[in-house]
Scaffold this motif. Structure first.
Motif, PDB file in Angstrom:
ATOM      1  N   GLY A 184       0.815  -1.213   0.000  1.00 33.70           N
ATOM      2  CA  GLY A 184       0.000   0.000   0.000  1.00 33.70           C
ATOM      3  C   GLY A 184       0.846   1.259   0.000  1.00 33.70           C
ATOM      4  N   ALA A 185       1.942   1.256   0.777  1.00 31.42           N
ATOM      5  CA  ALA A 185       2.826   2.427   0.824  1.00 31.42           C
ATOM      6  C   ALA A 185       3.477   2.674  -0.532  1.00 31.42           C
ATOM      7  N   LEU A 186       3.983   1.613  -1.155  1.00 29.18           N
ATOM      8  CA  LEU A 186       4.579   1.756  -2.487  1.00 29.18           C
ATOM      9  C   LEU A 186       3.546   2.223  -3.503  1.00 29.18           C
ATOM     10  N   SER A 187       2.325   1.707  -3.367  1.00 33.22           N
ATOM     11  CA  SER A 187       1.253   2.107  -4.277  1.00 33.22           C
ATOM     12  C   SER A 187       0.959   3.599  -4.168  1.00 33.22           C
ATOM     13  N   LEU A 210       2.385   0.576 -12.007  1.00 34.78           N
ATOM     14  CA  LEU A 210       3.215   0.021 -10.942  1.00 34.78           C
ATOM     15  C   LEU A 210       2.518   0.132  -9.583  1.00 34.78           C
ATOM     16  N   GLY A 211       1.828   1.244  -9.359  1.00 30.23           N
ATOM     17  CA  GLY A 211       1.089   1.408  -8.109  1.00 30.23           C
ATOM     18  C   GLY A 211      -0.003   0.360  -7.958  1.00 30.23           C
ATOM     19  N   LEU A 212      -0.711   0.100  -9.058  1.00 28.24           N
ATOM     20  CA  LEU A 212      -1.760  -0.918  -9.022  1.00 28.24           C
ATOM     21  C   LEU A 212      -1.177  -2.301  -8.743  1.00 28.24           C
ATOM     22  N   LEU A 213      -0.043  -2.615  -9.385  1.00 25.75           N
ATOM     23  CA  LEU A 213       0.604  -3.907  -9.154  1.00 25.75           C
ATOM     24  C   LEU A 213       1.064  -4.057  -7.703  1.00 25.75           C
ATOM     25  N   CYS A 214       1.597  -2.967  -7.131  1.00 23.46           N
ATOM     26  CA  CYS A 214       2.042  -3.025  -5.732  1.00 23.46           C
ATOM     27  C   CYS A 214       0.874  -3.258  -4.789  1.00 23.46           C
ATOM     28  N   ALA A 215      -0.238  -2.582  -5.043  1.00 26.41           N
ATOM     29  CA  ALA A 215      -1.409  -2.737  -4.175  1.00 26.41           C
ATOM     30  C   ALA A 215      -1.973  -4.154  -4.248  1.00 26.41           C
TER      31      ALA A 215
END
Length: 265
Positions: free
Chosen positions: A13-16, A232-237
């Motif tokens: 979530g933080a990376l997202s 990338l944000g979606l993949l991290c989440a």
């Protein structure tokens, strides 16, 4: 829910959120450039402006590597090195294990940059530009990789070598050439020496960009950055959530006693 779920989920979530913030910032800049009208040099108003023309100067700089007339340049000299690393470890039973790996890379051994105020000129006139603090998008002026038999190796590089040097150096220089077509977005303000505008860094300005690439390339670059960071944000989440679910779904480790699983036997 245990920490096995929340730790990977929180990291994801933080990376997202970080990628989302970068995506939104790039999208905001792309929309700003799309909506900002192009001003003429003779009609620059005080405030954020977009202007196109060529870089002109009565006293241009000479770039360090390419030796070309310019208004800004930056160079770096990198030296390649490689080494073999052998590591010996001892386990709990006293057995020694030796591993060997090869490492290599580039180390910067020299660098420098210089810039000067210049005029952005179009068919209507010119306006002073002070490039300090700008987001520069320059051209590549010089790019060469040589060994120490080449005069460039020591002619533009230091006499000392890095540890484990392969005696190979890479010379790279970027810059804004004199008469180069430019696309500039920045804050215009009144000059202190005469009644005329100038474009310079400003604390409250949304953007200060000096690019040798045309407007279309710059805006498409911001759009691409926005989409990549959003993805990338979606993949991290999603990845963080799935990893967390996998952690809590995994069976707990079995206790071992006397070489047998603790099942009552």
């Amino acid at each position: 829910m245990t920490s096995n779920f929340w730790v990977p989920t929180a990291i994801g979530g933080a990376l997202s959120l970080i990628f989302l913030a970068v995506s939104l910032r790039a999208r905001r800049k792309q929309r700003l450039l799309r909506d900002l009208p192009t001003s003429k040099a003779s009609n620059v108003f005080i405030g954020l402006v977009e202007i196109k023309g060529t870089a002109e100067s009565a006293a241009p700089l000479t770039s360090f590597l390419a030796r070309q007339s310019c208004v800004q340049y930056a160079y770096r000299v990198e030296e390649h090195w490689s080494r073999t690393v052998t590591t010996t470890t001892t386990d709990s039973k006293g057995n020694s294990h030796t591993t060997t790996r090869h490492e290599s890379g580039w180390t910067t051994v020299a660098s420098g940059d210089e810039s000067t105020a210049f005029y952005l000129q179009d068919e209507t006139g010119y306006v002073l530009v002070r490039p300090d603090g700008a987001d520069l998008r320059p051209d590549t002026l010089f790019d060469a990789t040589v060994d120490r038999d080449d005069p460039l190796y020591y002619g533009k590089g230091p006499a000392m070598a890095v540890s484990n040097s392969d005696h190979r150096r890479r010379f790279v220089e970027t810059g804004v050439l004199l008469h180069a077509p430019l696309y500039i977005v920045g804050q215009a303000r009144e000059r202190t020496d005469l009644v005329a505008p100038e474009i310079a860094a400003s604390k409250g300005a949304e953007l200060f960009l000096i690019s040798t690439k045309p407007e279309e390339r710059v805006t498409s670059g911001f759009a691409a950055t926005s989409w990549v960071c959003w993805s990338l944000g979606l993949l991290c989440a999603v990845g963080g959530g799935l990893l967390g679910l996998h952690q809590i779904a995994a069976p707990p480790p079995r206790l071992i006693s006397g070489g047998l699983a603790a099942t009552g036997l």
